[in-house]
Design a protein around this motif. Structure first.
Motif, short mmCIF file in Angstrom:
data_model
loop_
_atom_site.label_atom_id
_atom_site.label_comp_id
_atom_site.label_asym_id
_atom_site.label_seq_id
_atom_site.Cartn_x
_atom_site.Cartn_y
_atom_site.Cartn_z
N UNK A 1 0.78 -1.07 0.21
CA UNK A 1 0.02 -0.07 0.04
C UNK A 1 0.69 1.39 -0.02
N UNK A 2 1.96 1.20 0.52
CA UNK A 2 2.76 2.27 0.82
C UNK A 2 3.84 2.63 -0.56
N UNK A 3 3.92 1.57 -1.11
CA UNK A 3 4.48 1.53 -2.51
C UNK A 3 3.56 2.13 -3.47
N UNK A 4 2.45 1.90 -3.59
CA UNK A 4 1.56 2.28 -4.40
C UNK A 4 1.23 3.90 -4.17
N UNK A 5 1.07 4.30 -2.89
CA UNK A 5 1.05 5.64 -2.57
C UNK A 5 2.18 6.53 -2.94
N UNK A 6 3.22 6.00 -2.64
CA UNK A 6 4.59 6.51 -3.03
C UNK A 6 4.50 6.70 -4.57
N UNK A 7 4.06 5.79 -5.39
CA UNK A 7 4.30 5.76 -6.62
C UNK A 7 3.06 6.71 -7.23
N UNK A 8 1.98 6.73 -6.65
CA UNK A 8 1.05 7.89 -6.98
C UNK A 8 1.65 9.45 -6.70
N UNK B 1 2.34 12.14 -9.68
CA UNK B 1 1.39 13.40 -9.68
C UNK B 1 2.06 14.70 -9.37
N UNK B 2 2.82 14.25 -8.41
CA UNK B 2 3.41 15.58 -7.86
C UNK B 2 5.02 15.79 -8.05
#
Length: 185
Positions: free
Chosen positions: A167-174, A178-179
């Motif tokens: 979940x952390x990997x996906x949040x970091x990727x997003x 995007x930012x």
């Protein structure tokens, strides 16, 4: 469908990954690239400088087969099993990448604006490599494994820490997509 030139569908690749995982569990092994890199660092003498790398790498030399297989498999896939067709990407993704200055999107697996010798030799390219390398290394060590180890081995063994890490990997990727990438390019 051309079995050798088109991407393999989930019903072929998924069971192959499952069989690999079953064999690894049967032989008491785990899968993850960071453990392979740890073994390589230990062979290179990193244990003299950091306790983390001070272990009996000979007991983990089977990891080197995984690294060799990844290198050989990648070479075979790109040289003999690739049709050379443009990568089919979402039109919105292409538009977003064009806005950031990327050209020829989908012509190769990685963008030339980042992964070519001219750009790697610039101050910006070197800074990206150093910062990215540090973040990947720190994150892998802090998470207790890499994306492949957690997402394939950890999740298939129903480990809660692996679920949290993925979940952390996906949040970091997003966040990166995007930012941070828009700030860099």
């Amino acid at each position: 469908m051309n079995f050798f030139l088109d991407p393999w569908p989930w019903y072929v690749s998924g069971p192959l990954i499952a069989v690999t995982m079953i064999l690894l569990v049967f032989f008491g092994k785990t899968f993850g690239m960071s453990s392979n890199l740890r073994t390589l660092c230990s062979i290179g003498g990193a244990g003299k400088h950091a306790e983390f790398f001070n272990f009996d790498w000979r007991a983990h030399r089977w990891n080197l087969v995984v690294v060799l297989g990844a290198i050989i498999g990648g070479f075979i896939a790109t040289q003999f099993l690739s049709s050379g067709a443009k990568i089919d990407l979402n039109p919105d993704t292409i538009t977003d990448l064009n806005t950031l200055g990327f050209k020829n999107i989908g012509d190769s697996l990685v963008p030339a604006e980042i992964y070519n010798w001219e750009n790697l030799g610039t101050l910006k390219g070197i800074a990206i490599l150093i910062i990215a390398g540090f973040l990947v290394g720190f994150g892998t060590r802090y998470a207790g494994g890499c994306t492949s180890g957690h997402a394939i081995t950890g999740l298939s063994n129903l480990q809660l820490p692996s679920l949290i890490a993925v979940i952390g990997f996906f949040i970091g990727g997003l966040l990166m997509t995007h930012f941070i990438i828009p700030l860099i390019f």
